[in-house]
Design an enzyme around this catalytic site. Structure first.
Site, PDB file in Angstrom:
ATOM      1  N   HIS A 172       1.038  -1.224  -0.009  1.00  0.00           N
ATOM      2  CA  HIS A 172       0.134  -0.090  -0.052  1.00  0.00           C
ATOM      3  C   HIS A 172       0.623   1.287  -0.146  1.00  0.00           C
ATOM      4  O   HIS A 172       1.763   1.297   0.745  1.00  0.00           O
ATOM      5  CB  HIS A 172      -0.965  -0.108   1.012  1.00  0.00           C
ATOM      6  N   CYS A 214     -11.847  -0.875   0.843  1.00  0.00           N
ATOM      7  CA  CYS A 214     -10.432  -1.730   0.747  1.00  0.00           C
ATOM      8  C   CYS A 214      -9.987  -1.927   2.308  1.00  0.00           C
ATOM      9  O   CYS A 214      -9.371  -1.015   2.807  1.00  0.00           O
ATOM     10  CB  CYS A 214      -9.350  -1.283   0.078  1.00  0.00           C
ATOM     11  N   GLY A 220      -6.308  -1.632   2.976  1.00  0.00           N
ATOM     12  CA  GLY A 220      -5.997  -0.417   2.669  1.00  0.00           C
ATOM     13  C   GLY A 220      -6.490   0.525   3.779  1.00  0.00           C
ATOM     14  O   GLY A 220      -5.629   1.446   4.052  1.00  0.00           O
TER      15      GLY A 220
HETATM   16  N1  LIG Z   1      -6.493  -5.559  -4.702  1.00  0.00           N
HETATM   17  C1  LIG Z   1      -5.818  -5.929  -3.657  1.00  0.00           C
HETATM   18  C2  LIG Z   1      -6.249  -7.229  -3.034  1.00  0.00           C
HETATM   19  C3  LIG Z   1      -7.707  -7.043  -2.406  1.00  0.00           C
HETATM   20  C4  LIG Z   1      -7.800  -5.857  -1.257  1.00  0.00           C
HETATM   21  C5  LIG Z   1      -9.049  -5.761  -0.545  1.00  0.00           C
HETATM   22  N2  LIG Z   1     -10.032  -5.053  -1.444  1.00  0.00           N
HETATM   23  C6  LIG Z   1      -9.183  -5.436   0.739  1.00  0.00           C
HETATM   24  O1  LIG Z   1     -10.204  -5.012   1.320  1.00  0.00           O
HETATM   25  O2  LIG Z   1      -8.159  -5.586   1.831  1.00  0.00           O
HETATM   26  C7  LIG Z   1      -4.239  -6.519  -4.043  1.00  0.00           C
HETATM   27  O3  LIG Z   1      -3.923  -6.670  -5.117  1.00  0.00           O
HETATM   28  O4  LIG Z   1      -3.361  -6.143  -2.963  1.00  0.00           O
END
Ligand SMILES: N[C@@H](CCC[C@H](N)C(=O)O)C(=O)O
Length: 279
Positions: free
Chosen positions: A166, A224, A227
């Protein structure tokens, strides 16, 4: 071959859940996941999640494909949905309120709460550049408020891994960010060898953050979980927020805590079943 699925969402971050408990290999390929996630020609989702047999003494294993077919290490909203899915599958025979789930980011523990929310022990955040991974700094250093050139502008970024990468930027007004334009440029920036998720955070107060996200492999999503956890950690590291805060996403709020006692992150939020079907 017919495969049953159930659609769930966590604050509008939506997933196709597959009961994969009888096999250690996902029942669908990444290419099939891409087709099913298509919102016009498929079921429509941000990802496909498989509930597999546990590994290394855990109750179950989670694997997930993003809507572009890539496989992330972890998914916060997804693991809340998985906890609810497993409880629904077990039905009357359920004996547990929490599950130890094997993921590519380590063991993660969702707990079903009496009020219907799911509280997840998300483990420890990883802060070193080499762990994220990013080349913004040497492998053993933390990336806090580092300048990064994107789309002709210098952004101050803080990087945190929750098992997945992130990149967090604090802004005056999240509504003013052109995510569609800027998101892919962060995601594919050469300083992130495994690409990155990107969060823009507006600090409303020390315990209330507003967030918008561009997800690696999925683009703009309504929420997310990893996130939100990474953003709270970035807020603490930069002195902008407390260790417990509400993170408001376009799909709704999550409660996040970075425990002073054990340094683990706890995320609490909803997980909702939407419908079932057959592929
Ligand atoms: N797109 C992310 C994985 C999914 C994250 C998710 N939406 C969450 O809630 O944490 C990646 O590729 O790391």
């Amino acid at each position: 071959m017919e495969t049953e699925f159930t659609k769930y969402h966590g604050l509008g971050n939506d997933f196709i859940l597959i009961d994969n408990r009888l096999s250690s290999l996902p029942l669908l390929t990444p290419e099939q996941a891409v087709k099913l996630c298509d919102r016009h020609f498929g079921i429509g989702a941000d990802g496909v999640i498989f509930a597999l047999p546990g590994e290394n003494g855990t109750d179950y294993t989670m694997r997930i494909f993003n809507s572009d077919g890539s496989e992330p290490e972890m998914c916060g909203n997804g693991i809340r949905c998985l906890g609810r899915f497993l409880a629904d599958l077990e039905g009357e025979s359920r004996t547990k309120d929490s599950y130890h789930i094997h993921t590519l980011a380590g063991v993660i523990t969702p707990q079903l709460m009496a009020d219907g929310q799911v509280k997840v022990d998300m483990g420890l955040p990883r802060l070193l550049a080499g762990e994220i991974p990013t080349t913004l700094g040497t492998a053993q250093t933390k990336v806090i408020n580092q300048p990064l050139e994107v789309a002709g502008k210098t952004w101050e970024v803080t990087c945190v891994s929750m098992g997945n990468p992130h990149c967090i930027t604090f802004v005056e007004d999240v509504a003013a960010i052109d995510l569609e334009m800027i998101g892919p440029q962060f995601e594919h920036h050469p300083v992130f060898p495994q690409r990155t998720n990107t969060e823009f955070i507006q600090v409303v107060s020390r315990d209330y953050l507003k967030m918008r996200v561009w997800e690696r492999g999925a683009g703009i999503t309504l929420a997310c979980g990893t996130g939100a956890c990474a953003s709270l950690v970035a807020g603490v590291l930069t002195g902008k927020c407390d260790r417990t805060a509400t993170v408001e996403l376009p799909g709704g709020p999550l409660q996040i805590e970075w425990s002073q006692t054990n340094q683990r992150i706890y995320m609490t939020g909803p997980a909702q079943r939407v419908f079932t079907g057959q592929i």
